[in-house]
Design a protein around this motif. Sequence first.
Motif, PDB file in Angstrom:
ATOM      1  N   HIS A   1      13.827  20.229  -0.718  1.00 53.38           N
ATOM      2  CA  HIS A   1      15.228  20.407  -1.105  1.00 53.38           C
ATOM      3  C   HIS A   1      16.174  19.763  -0.089  1.00 53.38           C
ATOM      4  O   HIS A   1      17.173  19.136  -0.454  1.00 53.38           O
ATOM      5  N   GLN A   2      15.853  19.914   1.201  1.00 55.17           N
ATOM      6  CA  GLN A   2      16.701  19.325   2.239  1.00 55.17           C
ATOM      7  C   GLN A   2      16.736  17.796   2.127  1.00 55.17           C
ATOM      8  O   GLN A   2      17.809  17.179   2.179  1.00 55.17           O
ATOM      9  N   LEU A   3      15.560  17.197   1.958  1.00 54.83           N
ATOM     10  CA  LEU A   3      15.486  15.744   1.846  1.00 54.83           C
ATOM     11  C   LEU A   3      16.179  15.240   0.583  1.00 54.83           C
ATOM     12  O   LEU A   3      16.901  14.236   0.606  1.00 54.83           O
ATOM     13  N   PHE A   4      15.961  15.960  -0.512  1.00 58.05           N
ATOM     14  CA  PHE A   4      16.542  15.530  -1.774  1.00 58.05           C
ATOM     15  C   PHE A   4      18.072  15.569  -1.717  1.00 58.05           C
ATOM     16  O   PHE A   4      18.737  14.648  -2.202  1.00 58.05           O
ATOM     17  N   LYS A   5      18.606  16.602  -1.115  1.00 54.29           N
ATOM     18  CA  LYS A   5      20.065  16.694  -1.034  1.00 54.29           C
ATOM     19  C   LYS A   5      20.641  15.617  -0.127  1.00 54.29           C
ATOM     20  O   LYS A   5      21.729  15.099  -0.367  1.00 54.29           O
ATOM     21  N   ARG A   6      19.910  15.267   0.925  1.00 51.10           N
ATOM     22  CA  ARG A   6      20.346  14.161   1.781  1.00 51.10           C
ATOM     23  C   ARG A   6      20.370  12.850   1.003  1.00 51.10           C
ATOM     24  O   ARG A   6      21.238  12.003   1.196  1.00 51.10           O
ATOM     25  N   LYS A   7      19.418  12.691   0.110  1.00 56.67           N
ATOM     26  CA  LYS A   7      19.322  11.455  -0.666  1.00 56.67           C
ATOM     27  C   LYS A   7      20.419  11.368  -1.718  1.00 56.67           C
ATOM     28  O   LYS A   7      21.056  10.322  -1.880  1.00 56.67           O
TER      29      LYS A   7
ATOM     30  N   TYR B   1       0.836  -1.206   0.000  1.00 58.58           N
ATOM     31  CA  TYR B   1       0.000   0.000   0.000  1.00 58.58           C
ATOM     32  C   TYR B   1       0.875   1.263   0.000  1.00 58.58           C
ATOM     33  O   TYR B   1       0.614   2.216  -0.742  1.00 58.58           O
ATOM     34  N   ILE B   2       1.914   1.254   0.812  1.00 54.77           N
ATOM     35  CA  ILE B   2       2.827   2.406   0.857  1.00 54.77           C
ATOM     36  C   ILE B   2       3.510   2.592  -0.501  1.00 54.77           C
ATOM     37  O   ILE B   2       3.652   3.717  -0.986  1.00 54.77           O
ATOM     38  N   ASP B   3       3.929   1.484  -1.118  1.00 55.63           N
ATOM     39  CA  ASP B   3       4.599   1.566  -2.422  1.00 55.63           C
ATOM     40  C   ASP B   3       3.718   2.239  -3.471  1.00 55.63           C
ATOM     41  O   ASP B   3       4.224   2.907  -4.379  1.00 55.63           O
ATOM     42  N   ARG B   4       2.418   2.068  -3.357  1.00 56.31           N
ATOM     43  CA  ARG B   4       1.499   2.609  -4.364  1.00 56.31           C
ATOM     44  C   ARG B   4       0.937   3.979  -3.982  1.00 56.31           C
ATOM     45  O   ARG B   4       0.426   4.692  -4.838  1.00 56.31           O
ATOM     46  N   HIS B   5       0.990   4.324  -2.705  1.00 56.40           N
ATOM     47  CA  HIS B   5       0.347   5.558  -2.256  1.00 56.40           C
ATOM     48  C   HIS B   5       1.292   6.470  -1.483  1.00 56.40           C
ATOM     49  O   HIS B   5       0.872   7.257  -0.631  1.00 56.40           O
TER      50      HIS B   5
ATOM     51  N   VAL C   1       9.037   5.733   3.495  1.00 55.89           N
ATOM     52  CA  VAL C   1       8.171   6.626   2.712  1.00 55.89           C
ATOM     53  C   VAL C   1       9.009   7.690   2.012  1.00 55.89           C
ATOM     54  O   VAL C   1       8.821   7.973   0.820  1.00 55.89           O
ATOM     55  N   GLN C   2       9.933   8.296   2.750  1.00 53.97           N
ATOM     56  CA  GLN C   2      10.777   9.333   2.149  1.00 53.97           C
ATOM     57  C   GLN C   2      11.641   8.762   1.025  1.00 53.97           C
ATOM     58  O   GLN C   2      11.841   9.418  -0.006  1.00 53.97           O
ATOM     59  N   ASN C   3      12.145   7.548   1.217  1.00 49.97           N
ATOM     60  CA  ASN C   3      12.957   6.925   0.174  1.00 49.97           C
ATOM     61  C   ASN C   3      12.141   6.692  -1.095  1.00 49.97           C
ATOM     62  O   ASN C   3      12.609   6.957  -2.209  1.00 49.97           O
ATOM     63  N   ALA C   4      10.915   6.199  -0.930  1.00 43.27           N
ATOM     64  CA  ALA C   4      10.045   5.970  -2.088  1.00 43.27           C
ATOM     65  C   ALA C   4       9.768   7.282  -2.822  1.00 43.27           C
ATOM     66  O   ALA C   4       9.788   7.342  -4.054  1.00 43.27           O
ATOM     67  N   ARG C   5       9.539   8.339  -2.063  1.00 44.55           N
ATOM     68  CA  ARG C   5       9.262   9.639  -2.683  1.00 44.55           C
ATOM     69  C   ARG C   5      10.488  10.195  -3.405  1.00 44.55           C
ATOM     70  O   ARG C   5      10.379  10.720  -4.520  1.00 44.55           O
ATOM     71  N   MET C   6      11.645  10.075  -2.789  1.00 49.39           N
ATOM     72  CA  MET C   6      12.852  10.607  -3.409  1.00 49.39           C
ATOM     73  C   MET C   6      13.248   9.823  -4.662  1.00 49.39           C
ATOM     74  O   MET C   6      13.726  10.392  -5.643  1.00 49.39           O
TER      75      MET C   6
ATOM     76  N   PHE D   1       8.145  -3.760  10.712  1.00 47.78           N
ATOM     77  CA  PHE D   1       8.385  -3.046   9.458  1.00 47.78           C
ATOM     78  C   PHE D   1       9.891  -2.892   9.218  1.00 47.78           C
ATOM     79  O   PHE D   1      10.379  -3.118   8.114  1.00 47.78           O
ATOM     80  N   ARG D   2      10.621  -2.522  10.267  1.00 47.46           N
ATOM     81  CA  ARG D   2      12.078  -2.364  10.132  1.00 47.46           C
ATOM     82  C   ARG D   2      12.738  -3.708   9.828  1.00 47.46           C
ATOM     83  O   ARG D   2      13.670  -3.778   9.017  1.00 47.46           O
ATOM     84  N   LYS D   3      12.264  -4.762  10.472  1.00 41.82           N
ATOM     85  CA  LYS D   3      12.825  -6.091  10.231  1.00 41.82           C
ATOM     86  C   LYS D   3      12.614  -6.514   8.778  1.00 41.82           C
ATOM     87  O   LYS D   3      13.478  -7.128   8.157  1.00 41.82           O
ATOM     88  N   GLN D   4      11.440  -6.161   8.214  1.00 41.17           N
ATOM     89  CA  GLN D   4      11.103  -6.557   6.845  1.00 41.17           C
ATOM     90  C   GLN D   4      11.816  -5.711   5.804  1.00 41.17           C
ATOM     91  O   GLN D   4      12.244  -6.226   4.763  1.00 41.17           O
ATOM     92  N   THR D   5      11.938  -4.403   6.048  1.00 38.10           N
ATOM     93  CA  THR D   5      12.449  -3.484   5.019  1.00 38.10           C
ATOM     94  C   THR D   5      13.851  -2.971   5.281  1.00 38.10           C
ATOM     95  O   THR D   5      14.507  -2.460   4.372  1.00 38.10           O
ATOM     96  N   GLY D   6      14.301  -3.069   6.526  1.00 41.11           N
ATOM     97  CA  GLY D   6      15.599  -2.523   6.875  1.00 41.11           C
ATOM     98  C   GLY D   6      15.565  -1.033   7.136  1.00 41.11           C
ATOM     99  O   GLY D   6      16.619  -0.412   7.342  1.00 41.11           O
ATOM    100  N   MET D   7      14.370  -0.440   7.132  1.00 41.30           N
ATOM    101  CA  MET D   7      14.211   1.006   7.361  1.00 41.30           C
ATOM    102  C   MET D   7      13.043   1.268   8.290  1.00 41.30           C
ATOM    103  O   MET D   7      12.147   0.434   8.436  1.00 41.30           O
TER     104      MET D   7
END
Length: 306
Positions: free
Chosen positions: A271-277, A195-199, A236-241, A224-230
Amino acid sequence: MNMKRPPMIMTGHDLFEADMPIFVNRAYESFDLREHAHDFIEITYVSEGEGMHYIDGEAVPVQQGAIWYIPEGRSHVFRPRTTKKDRPLIVYNCLFKTAYLTELGASIPSFQAIAAQYAAQSLQFFEVKDTRGEFHALFRELFREYSRRTEGFLAIITALLVRIVTGLHRQRGHQRVADGASPPSLLSLEESIAYIDRHYATELRLPDIAAQASLSERQFSRLFRKQTGMSFTAYVQNARMEEACRLLAASRLSVSDVAAQIGYADMKYFHQLFKRKTGVTPRAYRGASSPNGNLPQQRQEAPFPD
Protein backbone atom coordinates in the motif's frame (compact mmCIF):
# COMPACT_ATOMS: atom_id res chain seq x y z
CA MET A 1 23.57 -45.23 -55.64
CA ASN A 2 21.86 -41.98 -54.60
CA MET A 3 24.47 -39.58 -53.28
CA LYS A 4 23.65 -36.11 -52.02
CA ARG A 5 25.32 -33.39 -54.03
CA PRO A 6 27.72 -31.21 -52.05
CA PRO A 7 26.54 -27.64 -51.47
CA MET A 8 27.61 -25.09 -54.04
CA ILE A 9 29.76 -22.18 -52.93
CA MET A 10 28.51 -18.63 -53.48
CA THR A 11 31.10 -15.88 -53.32
CA GLY A 12 30.77 -12.18 -52.80
CA HIS A 13 32.54 -11.70 -56.13
CA ASP A 14 29.43 -13.08 -57.86
CA LEU A 15 26.99 -10.75 -56.08
CA PHE A 16 28.56 -7.57 -54.78
CA GLU A 17 29.04 -4.61 -57.07
CA ALA A 18 32.29 -2.70 -57.07
CA ASP A 19 32.62 -0.49 -54.00
CA MET A 20 29.33 -1.87 -52.67
CA PRO A 21 29.75 -3.80 -49.38
CA ILE A 22 26.06 -4.82 -49.19
CA PHE A 23 23.68 -6.75 -51.44
CA VAL A 24 19.91 -6.69 -50.82
CA ASN A 25 17.09 -8.45 -52.66
CA ARG A 26 13.53 -9.68 -52.26
CA ALA A 27 13.17 -13.23 -53.51
CA TYR A 28 10.57 -15.92 -54.11
CA GLU A 29 12.08 -19.09 -52.73
CA SER A 30 11.75 -22.19 -54.91
CA PHE A 31 13.08 -25.71 -55.30
CA ASP A 32 15.51 -24.64 -58.01
CA LEU A 33 18.27 -23.16 -55.86
CA ARG A 34 20.71 -25.76 -54.52
CA GLU A 35 21.87 -25.90 -50.95
CA HIS A 36 24.79 -23.52 -50.72
CA ALA A 37 27.42 -21.93 -48.50
CA HIS A 38 28.93 -18.47 -48.91
CA ASP A 39 31.89 -16.31 -47.94
CA PHE A 40 29.76 -13.47 -46.55
CA ILE A 41 27.20 -12.97 -43.78
CA GLU A 42 23.52 -13.31 -44.60
CA ILE A 43 20.48 -12.01 -42.70
CA THR A 44 17.18 -13.29 -44.08
CA TYR A 45 13.74 -12.00 -43.17
CA VAL A 46 10.70 -14.14 -44.01
CA SER A 47 8.24 -11.58 -45.36
CA GLU A 48 5.42 -13.87 -46.51
CA GLY A 49 4.43 -17.52 -46.42
CA GLU A 50 5.99 -20.49 -44.71
CA GLY A 51 8.39 -23.28 -45.52
CA MET A 52 11.53 -25.02 -44.31
CA HIS A 53 15.07 -23.87 -43.70
CA TYR A 54 17.68 -26.59 -44.22
CA ILE A 55 20.88 -25.53 -42.49
CA ASP A 56 23.93 -27.55 -41.43
CA GLY A 57 21.95 -30.78 -41.58
CA GLU A 58 18.94 -29.44 -39.66
CA ALA A 59 15.43 -28.89 -41.02
CA VAL A 60 13.66 -25.99 -39.30
CA PRO A 61 10.10 -24.82 -40.09
CA VAL A 62 9.93 -21.10 -40.91
CA GLN A 63 7.04 -18.70 -41.30
CA GLN A 64 6.36 -15.00 -41.69
CA GLY A 65 8.31 -12.90 -39.19
CA ALA A 66 11.29 -15.24 -38.82
CA ILE A 67 14.73 -13.64 -39.05
CA TRP A 68 17.82 -15.78 -39.61
CA TYR A 69 21.42 -14.79 -39.00
CA ILE A 70 23.70 -17.00 -41.10
CA PRO A 71 27.47 -16.56 -40.70
CA GLU A 72 30.08 -17.37 -43.33
CA GLY A 73 30.49 -20.96 -44.43
CA ARG A 74 27.14 -22.34 -43.24
CA SER A 75 25.45 -24.66 -45.73
CA HIS A 76 21.75 -23.84 -46.09
CA VAL A 77 18.75 -23.30 -48.33
CA PHE A 78 15.15 -22.12 -47.87
CA ARG A 79 12.29 -24.11 -49.41
CA PRO A 80 8.61 -23.15 -49.73
CA ARG A 81 5.97 -25.32 -48.10
CA THR A 82 4.30 -25.98 -51.43
CA THR A 83 4.81 -25.38 -55.14
CA LYS A 84 1.45 -23.60 -55.39
CA LYS A 85 1.93 -20.08 -56.74
CA ASP A 86 -0.75 -18.63 -54.46
CA ARG A 87 1.24 -19.63 -51.36
CA PRO A 88 4.81 -18.41 -52.03
CA LEU A 89 7.66 -18.12 -49.56
CA ILE A 90 9.00 -14.58 -49.97
CA VAL A 91 12.14 -13.39 -48.16
CA TYR A 92 14.33 -10.33 -47.93
CA ASN A 93 18.04 -11.14 -48.09
CA CYS A 94 20.67 -8.79 -46.71
CA LEU A 95 24.20 -9.93 -47.54
CA PHE A 96 27.36 -8.17 -46.45
CA LYS A 97 31.03 -8.83 -46.09
CA THR A 98 32.30 -9.78 -42.66
CA ALA A 99 35.14 -7.27 -43.00
CA TYR A 100 32.57 -4.52 -43.54
CA LEU A 101 30.89 -5.31 -40.23
CA THR A 102 34.27 -5.07 -38.55
CA GLU A 103 34.93 -1.72 -40.25
CA LEU A 104 31.59 -0.38 -39.02
CA GLY A 105 32.48 -1.42 -35.48
CA ALA A 106 35.81 0.40 -35.74
CA SER A 107 34.11 3.59 -36.97
CA ILE A 108 31.20 3.48 -34.49
CA PRO A 109 32.61 2.88 -30.97
CA SER A 110 29.19 2.19 -29.44
CA PHE A 111 28.64 -0.55 -32.04
CA GLN A 112 32.09 -2.10 -31.79
CA ALA A 113 31.32 -4.85 -29.26
CA ILE A 114 28.22 -6.01 -31.11
CA ALA A 115 29.99 -5.89 -34.49
CA ALA A 116 32.88 -7.97 -33.14
CA GLN A 117 30.50 -10.58 -31.76
CA TYR A 118 28.57 -10.94 -35.01
CA ALA A 119 31.67 -10.93 -37.21
CA ALA A 120 33.26 -13.75 -35.18
CA GLN A 121 33.79 -17.01 -37.06
CA SER A 122 32.73 -18.95 -33.96
CA LEU A 123 29.21 -17.48 -33.95
CA GLN A 124 26.53 -20.05 -34.77
CA PHE A 125 23.48 -19.41 -36.92
CA PHE A 126 20.30 -18.48 -35.07
CA GLU A 127 16.68 -17.43 -35.57
CA VAL A 128 14.67 -14.73 -33.82
CA LYS A 129 11.03 -13.67 -34.17
CA ASP A 130 9.78 -10.27 -35.32
CA THR A 131 7.12 -10.08 -32.62
CA ARG A 132 6.14 -6.45 -33.24
CA GLY A 133 6.79 -5.99 -36.95
CA GLU A 134 9.78 -3.70 -36.43
CA PHE A 135 12.16 -5.76 -38.57
CA HIS A 136 9.64 -5.97 -41.41
CA ALA A 137 9.62 -2.17 -41.67
CA LEU A 138 13.44 -2.04 -41.55
CA PHE A 139 13.88 -4.63 -44.30
CA ARG A 140 11.30 -2.97 -46.54
CA GLU A 141 13.11 0.36 -46.20
CA LEU A 142 16.46 -1.36 -46.73
CA PHE A 143 15.25 -2.97 -49.97
CA ARG A 144 13.63 0.25 -51.18
CA GLU A 145 16.79 2.31 -50.63
CA TYR A 146 19.02 -0.34 -52.22
CA SER A 147 16.74 -0.63 -55.27
CA ARG A 148 16.16 3.07 -55.92
CA ARG A 149 19.77 4.21 -55.41
CA THR A 150 18.81 7.82 -54.73
CA GLU A 151 21.35 10.29 -53.36
CA GLY A 152 22.75 9.22 -50.00
CA PHE A 153 21.27 5.71 -50.24
CA LEU A 154 24.49 3.98 -49.11
CA ALA A 155 24.57 6.03 -45.89
CA ILE A 156 20.95 5.08 -45.20
CA ILE A 157 21.37 1.35 -45.86
CA THR A 158 24.50 1.34 -43.71
CA ALA A 159 22.54 2.93 -40.85
CA LEU A 160 19.75 0.40 -41.40
CA LEU A 161 22.25 -2.46 -41.26
CA VAL A 162 23.52 -1.21 -37.90
CA ARG A 163 19.93 -1.01 -36.63
CA ILE A 164 19.13 -4.51 -37.88
CA VAL A 165 22.22 -6.14 -36.35
CA THR A 166 21.71 -4.28 -33.06
CA GLY A 167 18.03 -5.24 -33.09
CA LEU A 168 18.94 -8.87 -33.67
CA HIS A 169 21.31 -8.72 -30.73
CA ARG A 170 18.62 -7.32 -28.46
CA GLN A 171 15.92 -9.71 -29.64
CA ARG A 172 18.26 -12.66 -29.28
CA GLY A 173 18.93 -11.61 -25.69
CA HIS A 174 15.21 -11.25 -24.96
CA GLN A 175 14.44 -14.70 -26.36
CA ARG A 176 17.29 -16.37 -24.49
CA VAL A 177 16.08 -14.84 -21.24
CA ALA A 178 12.45 -15.77 -21.95
CA ASP A 179 13.35 -19.41 -22.61
CA GLY A 180 14.35 -20.09 -19.00
CA ALA A 181 13.07 -19.30 -15.52
CA SER A 182 16.52 -18.34 -14.28
CA PRO A 183 19.18 -16.09 -15.78
CA PRO A 184 21.74 -17.60 -18.19
CA SER A 185 25.26 -18.06 -16.87
CA LEU A 186 26.31 -14.66 -18.24
CA LEU A 187 24.06 -11.70 -19.08
CA SER A 188 24.80 -8.46 -20.83
CA LEU A 189 23.34 -5.31 -19.28
CA GLU A 190 20.51 -5.29 -21.83
CA GLU A 191 19.79 -8.96 -21.15
CA SER A 192 19.74 -8.22 -17.43
CA ILE A 193 17.10 -5.54 -17.99
CA ALA A 194 15.10 -7.93 -20.17
CA TYR A 195 15.30 -10.56 -17.44
CA ILE A 196 14.00 -8.09 -14.84
CA ASP A 197 11.17 -7.04 -17.18
CA ARG A 198 10.00 -10.66 -17.39
CA HIS A 199 10.66 -11.78 -13.81
CA TYR A 200 9.91 -8.69 -11.71
CA ALA A 201 7.37 -10.67 -9.65
CA THR A 202 10.08 -13.04 -8.38
CA GLU A 203 12.71 -12.33 -5.75
CA LEU A 204 15.35 -10.26 -7.53
CA ARG A 205 18.56 -9.33 -5.73
CA LEU A 206 21.07 -6.81 -7.01
CA PRO A 207 24.11 -8.96 -6.05
CA ASP A 208 22.73 -11.92 -8.02
CA ILE A 209 21.90 -9.95 -11.18
CA ALA A 210 25.22 -8.08 -11.06
CA ALA A 211 27.09 -11.37 -10.70
CA GLN A 212 25.25 -12.77 -13.73
CA ALA A 213 26.49 -9.74 -15.68
CA SER A 214 30.03 -10.37 -14.40
CA LEU A 215 30.10 -6.92 -12.80
CA SER A 216 30.53 -5.63 -9.30
CA GLU A 217 27.40 -4.24 -7.65
CA ARG A 218 28.80 -0.73 -7.93
CA GLN A 219 29.63 -1.09 -11.64
CA PHE A 220 26.30 -2.70 -12.41
CA SER A 221 24.36 -0.04 -10.50
CA ARG A 222 26.17 2.77 -12.31
CA LEU A 223 25.62 1.26 -15.76
CA PHE A 224 22.04 0.27 -14.92
CA ARG A 225 21.16 3.83 -13.87
CA LYS A 226 22.81 5.24 -16.99
CA GLN A 227 20.76 2.87 -19.18
CA THR A 228 17.37 3.15 -17.44
CA GLY A 229 17.50 6.43 -15.56
CA MET A 230 16.61 4.59 -12.33
CA SER A 231 18.28 2.57 -9.63
CA PHE A 232 17.88 -1.21 -9.65
CA THR A 233 15.39 -1.11 -6.76
CA ALA A 234 13.33 1.71 -8.27
CA TYR A 235 13.20 -0.07 -11.63
CA VAL A 236 11.89 -3.31 -10.09
CA GLN A 237 9.34 -1.45 -7.97
CA ASN A 238 8.22 0.58 -10.98
CA ALA A 239 7.69 -2.57 -13.06
CA ARG A 240 5.67 -4.12 -10.24
CA MET A 241 3.53 -1.05 -9.67
CA GLU A 242 2.77 -0.67 -13.38
CA GLU A 243 1.54 -4.26 -13.46
CA ALA A 244 -0.49 -3.65 -10.28
CA CYS A 245 -2.18 -0.68 -11.97
CA ARG A 246 -2.98 -2.80 -15.00
CA LEU A 247 -4.43 -5.64 -12.90
CA LEU A 248 -6.50 -3.32 -10.75
CA ALA A 249 -7.98 -1.62 -13.80
CA ALA A 250 -8.48 -4.70 -15.99
CA SER A 251 -9.24 -7.58 -13.62
CA ARG A 252 -11.45 -8.48 -10.67
CA LEU A 253 -8.61 -9.79 -8.54
CA SER A 254 -8.69 -8.67 -4.92
CA VAL A 255 -6.08 -6.15 -3.82
CA SER A 256 -4.27 -8.83 -1.83
CA ASP A 257 -4.23 -11.13 -4.88
CA VAL A 258 -2.83 -8.33 -7.03
CA ALA A 259 -0.09 -7.70 -4.46
CA ALA A 260 0.77 -11.40 -4.33
CA GLN A 261 0.82 -11.69 -8.11
CA ILE A 262 3.45 -8.96 -8.46
CA GLY A 263 5.62 -10.29 -5.64
CA TYR A 264 4.48 -8.59 -2.42
CA ALA A 265 3.33 -10.53 0.64
CA ASP A 266 3.48 -7.53 2.99
CA MET A 267 0.24 -5.65 2.32
CA LYS A 268 1.25 -2.60 4.35
CA TYR A 269 4.42 -2.19 2.31
CA PHE A 270 2.50 -2.74 -0.91
CA HIS A 271 0.00 0.00 0.00
CA GLN A 272 2.83 2.41 0.84
CA LEU A 273 4.60 1.80 -2.48
CA PHE A 274 1.40 1.97 -4.48
CA LYS A 275 0.39 5.30 -2.99
CA ARG A 276 3.85 6.71 -3.71
CA LYS A 277 3.44 5.63 -7.32
CA THR A 278 -0.10 6.83 -7.98
CA GLY A 279 -0.99 9.20 -5.16
CA VAL A 280 -4.01 7.07 -4.24
CA THR A 281 -4.74 3.74 -2.54
CA PRO A 282 -5.24 0.58 -4.65
CA ARG A 283 -9.00 0.61 -4.03
CA ALA A 284 -9.23 4.27 -4.96
CA TYR A 285 -7.22 3.61 -8.11
CA ARG A 286 -9.59 0.80 -9.12
CA GLY A 287 -12.58 3.04 -8.58
CA ALA A 288 -11.03 5.92 -10.49
CA SER A 289 -10.09 3.58 -13.35
CA SER A 290 -13.72 2.72 -13.98
CA PRO A 291 -15.47 4.43 -16.93
CA ASN A 292 -16.92 7.04 -14.57
CA GLY A 293 -13.73 7.48 -12.58
CA ASN A 294 -11.43 10.47 -12.66
CA LEU A 295 -7.82 9.37 -12.26
CA PRO A 296 -5.25 12.09 -13.01
CA GLN A 297 -3.46 10.90 -16.18
CA GLN A 298 -0.14 12.48 -15.27
CA ARG A 299 0.07 10.70 -11.93
CA GLN A 300 -1.05 7.41 -13.49
CA GLU A 301 1.88 7.34 -15.91
CA ALA A 302 4.58 8.84 -13.71
CA PRO A 303 7.66 6.64 -13.22
CA PHE A 304 8.30 5.27 -9.77
CA PRO A 305 10.31 7.83 -7.79
CA ASP A 306 13.98 6.97 -7.28
